[in-house]
Motif scaffolding. Structure first.
Motif, mmCIF file in Angstrom:
data_model
loop_
_atom_site.group_PDB
_atom_site.id
_atom_site.type_symbol
_atom_site.label_atom_id
_atom_site.label_comp_id
_atom_site.label_asym_id
_atom_site.label_seq_id
_atom_site.Cartn_x
_atom_site.Cartn_y
_atom_site.Cartn_z
ATOM 1 N N ILE A 78 46.076 24.688 31.881
ATOM 2 C CA ILE A 78 47.074 23.816 32.529
ATOM 3 C C ILE A 78 46.415 22.534 33.041
ATOM 4 O O ILE A 78 45.210 22.484 33.272
ATOM 5 C CB ILE A 78 47.775 24.532 33.719
ATOM 6 N N ALA A 79 47.258 21.514 33.204
ATOM 7 C CA ALA A 79 46.773 20.244 33.748
ATOM 8 C C ALA A 79 46.588 20.371 35.257
ATOM 9 O O ALA A 79 47.430 20.935 35.943
ATOM 10 C CB ALA A 79 47.764 19.131 33.443
ATOM 11 N N HIS A 80 45.471 19.822 35.732
ATOM 12 C CA HIS A 80 45.214 19.795 37.176
ATOM 13 C C HIS A 80 46.270 18.919 37.850
ATOM 14 O O HIS A 80 46.814 19.255 38.895
ATOM 15 C CB HIS A 80 43.808 19.227 37.410
ATOM 16 N N VAL A 81 46.549 17.763 37.211
ATOM 17 C CA VAL A 81 47.614 16.865 37.668
ATOM 18 C C VAL A 81 48.461 16.522 36.441
ATOM 19 O O VAL A 81 47.929 16.087 35.421
ATOM 20 C CB VAL A 81 47.027 15.574 38.281
ATOM 21 N N SER A 82 49.764 16.736 36.548
ATOM 22 C CA SER A 82 50.661 16.432 35.423
ATOM 23 C C SER A 82 50.735 14.936 35.194
ATOM 24 O O SER A 82 50.838 14.164 36.144
ATOM 25 C CB SER A 82 52.060 16.969 35.737
ATOM 26 N N ASN A 83 50.688 14.526 33.929
ATOM 27 C CA ASN A 83 50.724 13.090 33.632
ATOM 28 C C ASN A 83 52.133 12.515 33.757
ATOM 29 O O ASN A 83 52.314 11.317 33.663
ATOM 30 C CB ASN A 83 50.131 12.796 32.248
ATOM 31 N N VAL A 107 47.848 20.714 41.035
ATOM 32 C CA VAL A 107 47.869 22.172 41.065
ATOM 33 C C VAL A 107 46.690 22.687 41.892
ATOM 34 O O VAL A 107 45.587 22.137 41.800
ATOM 35 C CB VAL A 107 47.777 22.719 39.616
ATOM 36 N N ASP A 108 46.908 23.728 42.672
ATOM 37 C CA ASP A 108 45.796 24.338 43.417
ATOM 38 C C ASP A 108 45.008 25.226 42.443
ATOM 39 O O ASP A 108 45.257 26.429 42.315
ATOM 40 C CB ASP A 108 46.341 25.160 44.590
ATOM 41 N N MET A 109 44.052 24.585 41.759
ATOM 42 C CA MET A 109 43.317 25.304 40.721
ATOM 43 C C MET A 109 42.462 26.413 41.321
ATOM 44 O O MET A 109 42.246 27.449 40.695
ATOM 45 C CB MET A 109 42.410 24.349 39.935
ATOM 46 N N LYS A 110 41.971 26.183 42.536
ATOM 47 C CA LYS A 110 41.051 27.159 43.132
ATOM 48 C C LYS A 110 41.735 28.514 43.313
ATOM 49 O O LYS A 110 41.179 29.553 42.953
ATOM 50 C CB LYS A 110 40.545 26.619 44.473
ATOM 51 N N GLU A 111 42.963 28.501 43.851
ATOM 52 C CA GLU A 111 43.633 29.785 44.077
ATOM 53 C C GLU A 111 44.064 30.427 42.754
ATOM 54 O O GLU A 111 44.053 31.655 42.629
ATOM 55 C CB GLU A 111 44.810 29.654 45.069
ATOM 56 N N ILE A 112 44.395 29.569 41.777
ATOM 57 C CA ILE A 112 44.778 30.125 40.469
ATOM 58 C C ILE A 112 43.556 30.749 39.782
ATOM 59 O O ILE A 112 43.631 31.842 39.217
ATOM 60 C CB ILE A 112 45.461 29.045 39.592
ATOM 61 N N CYS A 113 42.396 30.066 39.875
ATOM 62 C CA CYS A 113 41.173 30.626 39.281
ATOM 63 C C CYS A 113 40.808 31.957 39.940
ATOM 64 O O CYS A 113 40.420 32.916 39.259
ATOM 65 C CB CYS A 113 40.009 29.640 39.417
ATOM 66 N N LYS A 114 40.944 32.003 41.256
ATOM 67 C CA LYS A 114 40.572 33.227 41.980
ATOM 68 C C LYS A 114 41.434 34.398 41.496
ATOM 69 O O LYS A 114 40.926 35.471 41.159
ATOM 70 C CB LYS A 114 40.763 33.006 43.487
ATOM 71 N N TYR A 115 42.750 34.143 41.427
ATOM 72 C CA TYR A 115 43.665 35.197 40.974
ATOM 73 C C TYR A 115 43.372 35.585 39.512
ATOM 74 O O TYR A 115 43.290 36.767 39.164
ATOM 75 C CB TYR A 115 45.112 34.720 41.129
ATOM 76 N N ALA A 116 43.209 34.549 38.661
ATOM 77 C CA ALA A 116 42.993 34.799 37.228
ATOM 78 C C ALA A 116 41.730 35.615 37.018
ATOM 79 O O ALA A 116 41.717 36.582 36.237
ATOM 80 C CB ALA A 116 42.914 33.475 36.474
ATOM 81 N N HIS A 117 40.662 35.259 37.723
ATOM 82 C CA HIS A 117 39.389 35.954 37.516
ATOM 83 C C HIS A 117 39.452 37.416 37.957
ATOM 84 O O HIS A 117 38.795 38.275 37.376
ATOM 85 C CB HIS A 117 38.261 35.193 38.223
#
Lengths: 410, 146
Positions: free
Chosen positions: A170-175, A181-191
């Motif tokens: 996903i895009a960090h910021v939509s063009n 997007v809060d990538m940190k919390e998504i990465c934590k959950y995904a991992h």
């Protein structure tokens, strides 16, 4: 001290009174590409006029100079992202980075039935490689639902994840909408679920502090030309252990150790393994200068200033009769809008006739219009050198109302 | 049509053809028509142009799909211009229109309302919008005559 007037003096496109349609240029298409400061132009010129030679394979001083430049640029990019040097692959830009993930990682490591999560607001470059992988390998591309504003939230990611999900891209910021997007919390959950995360940073790396270790993202793709650098160069960040699991999808010179008549060959270790062929060396010179230029201004200062511009623009533009703004609350310096009863491209053409560069259409995110319920929109996007006076010029043009086809008759 | 149309009149002509196109509709008996799908990477334009030809005469021409103001109005005007004309006449009209768009010498006597697009070259990004339907019709007629 952030001084936009001083910054503008660094850019020939801004200080040389560039005209468009005979009017002073107001450039509000920075999500598309950005202007280049003298330091970038000078360093590219330096390569072309004083240091031209190929990388990798020279026994003479010029090649050593170029090899050192490439090594140092890789180091500077790594420092900029808080990555390690050998986690940075030079690509031709974010599109090429995303394709390297799809075909270098996905083609090798994903199989039929594995699910890849994307969203409807992704750029073509973060959708079509996955669609192709669906054709080639049988992976299934699925969509994370957006919330009512158009955001990707952790909650909606959780709704879309299944036991088959292997990758979120996903895009960090939509063009288009500019939500971050809060990538940190998504990465934590995904991992926690064993899912990898690919972040399209084309619209975030130029505007906001990125710390790949803190975010814990697995892949990050971005382009130099959206951050004051030249076109045709960009980078892919990937964690070292992941790069080692990837195959090159482009092969040739500069990435092999040996090859033999029996069709066996040995690749160089990453990142060189993914950099077949002569690199865009002048692009790398410019990329390095661009990173250093941004650091000299300060990425936090840039982000803060763009947020100020965004708030100013929303406040002013809301007063335009008939305006519909689709992303008032988004974080990035991107405003997406329409004027009721005016076709978006006519509006953009009208702005062109006033010397204002804005973008109409679907902004390469061709599925998003279904969500917005609008065929197309106009986008104004800012950067560190955008002024409030330029936003005033946009608002003044929009205030004119009713005569948007004038551009054809003037 | 006099060349001295005011900008207000030109705008009105474009908006009339955009708001109430006479030749934009669903096909009823598509199998009796030659058709071509035209789209654009730079705009939302995504149209199908339909042409019916009998004994070398364009007996009907219409289009359907998604299109911007400029492409809708220009294609609608085109359809009105070519219906009832021979294929040769239609090709001549298309040729003159394209010459006008590209700022070459052209014969305005056959273009009627289509001259409202005479300044399109000043907004070069919109040339594709102003010619998409015309390119489609030209291709169908050429293809048919092969």
């Amino acid at each position: 001290m952030f001084d936009v007037k001083k910054i503008r003096q660094d850019f020939p496109m801004l200080r040389n009174n560039t005209l468009m349609q005979g009017k002073p240029l107001v450039f509000l298409d920075n999500a598309s590409t950005t202007f280049k400061p003298d330091v970038v132009i000078n360093d590219i010129t330096k390569y072309l006029t004083e240091e031209t030679s190929n990388s990798h394979r020279g026994d003479y001083d010029l090649c050593f100079t170029v090899d050192t430049k490439i090594k140092n640029t890789r180091k500077h990019i790594a420092e900029f992202l808080n990555a390690d040097e050998d986690e940075i692959v030079f690509t031709t830009g974010a599109t090429n980075s995303l394709n390297t993930i799809a075909f270098g990682y996905g083609y090798k490591n994903l199989s039929r039935g594995d699910e890849i999560l994307v969203s409807v607001e992704e750029h073509a470059s973060n959708l079509l490689p996955w669609f192709r992988l669906q054709e080639l390998v049988g992976v299934v591309v699925k969509f994370i639902p957006l919330d009512e504003k158009g955001r990707i939230t952790l909650n909606n990611v959780k709704k879309a994840v299944t036991s088959k999900t292997k990758l979120i891209s996903i895009a960090h910021v939509s063009n288009v909408l500019g939500y971050k997007v809060d990538m940190k919390e998504i990465c934590k959950y995904a991992h926690e679920k064993g899912i990898l995360v690919s972040c399209d940073g084309a619209q975030s790396v130029p505007h906001t502090k990125i710390d790949v270790k803190d975010m814990d993202v697995d892949f990050l793709s971005f382009s130099a030309h959206k951050m004051c650098g030249p076109t045709g160069i960009g980078a892919l960040y990937a964690k070292k252990e992941i790069l080692e699991k990837m195959d090159p999808f482009s092969l040739g010179g500069g990435m092999n150790v040996t090859f033999h008549q029996d069709a066996t060959y040995k690749c160089l270790p990453a990142p060189a393994k993914f950099e077949a062929g002569t690199l865009n060396v002048e692009g790398i010179y410019g990329f390095d200068a661009a990173i250093q230029y941004i650091q000299s201004i300060g990425i936090d200062n840039i982000e803060k200033y763009e947020q100020e511009l965004k708030a100013y623009a929303v406040e002013k533009m809301k007063k335009v009769p008939g305006i519909v703004i689709y992303n008032e609350e988004s974080e990035a310096g991107i405003i997406t809008f329409n004027i009721k009863g005016v076709f978006s491209q006519d509006l953009a053409t009208f702005l062109n006739s006033r010397g204002i560069a804005a973008r109409s259409g679907q902004h390469c995110a061709k599925i998003l219009p279904d969500f917005l319920n609008e065929l197309s929109t106009v986008r104004a996007s800012f950067y560190m050198y955008t002024t409030k006076e330029e936003i005033d010029a946009l608002v003044e043009a929009l205030m004119k109302g009713g005569d948007f086809l004038d551009a054809y008759f003037a | 049509m006099p060349i001295s149309l005011s900008p207000q009149m030109m705008r009105q002509i474009i908006m009339d053809h955009y708001d109430n196109p006479q030749h934009k509709h669903e096909p009823n008996d598509a199998n009796k028509y030659e058709s071509i799908h035209m789209d654009s990477a730079n705009c939302i334009d995504d149209i199908i142009v339909y042409v019916k030809e009998d004994n070398g005469v364009v007996t009907d021409c219409f289009f359907n799909g998604v299109a911007c103001t400029i492409s809708t109005a220009s294609t609608d005007i085109m359809c009105g211009l070519v219906i009832g004309k021979t294929c040769e006449e239609a090709l001549y009209i298309i040729d003159q229109y394209k010459k006008m768009i590209h700022e070459e010498e052209y014969d305005d006597s056959v273009l009627d309302e289509a001259i409202v697009f005479m300044n399109t070259s000043k907004q070069a990004a919109r040339i594709r919008c102003a010619t998409i339907g015309w390119d489609g019709l030209e291709e169908i007629i050429h293809h048919h005559h092969k």
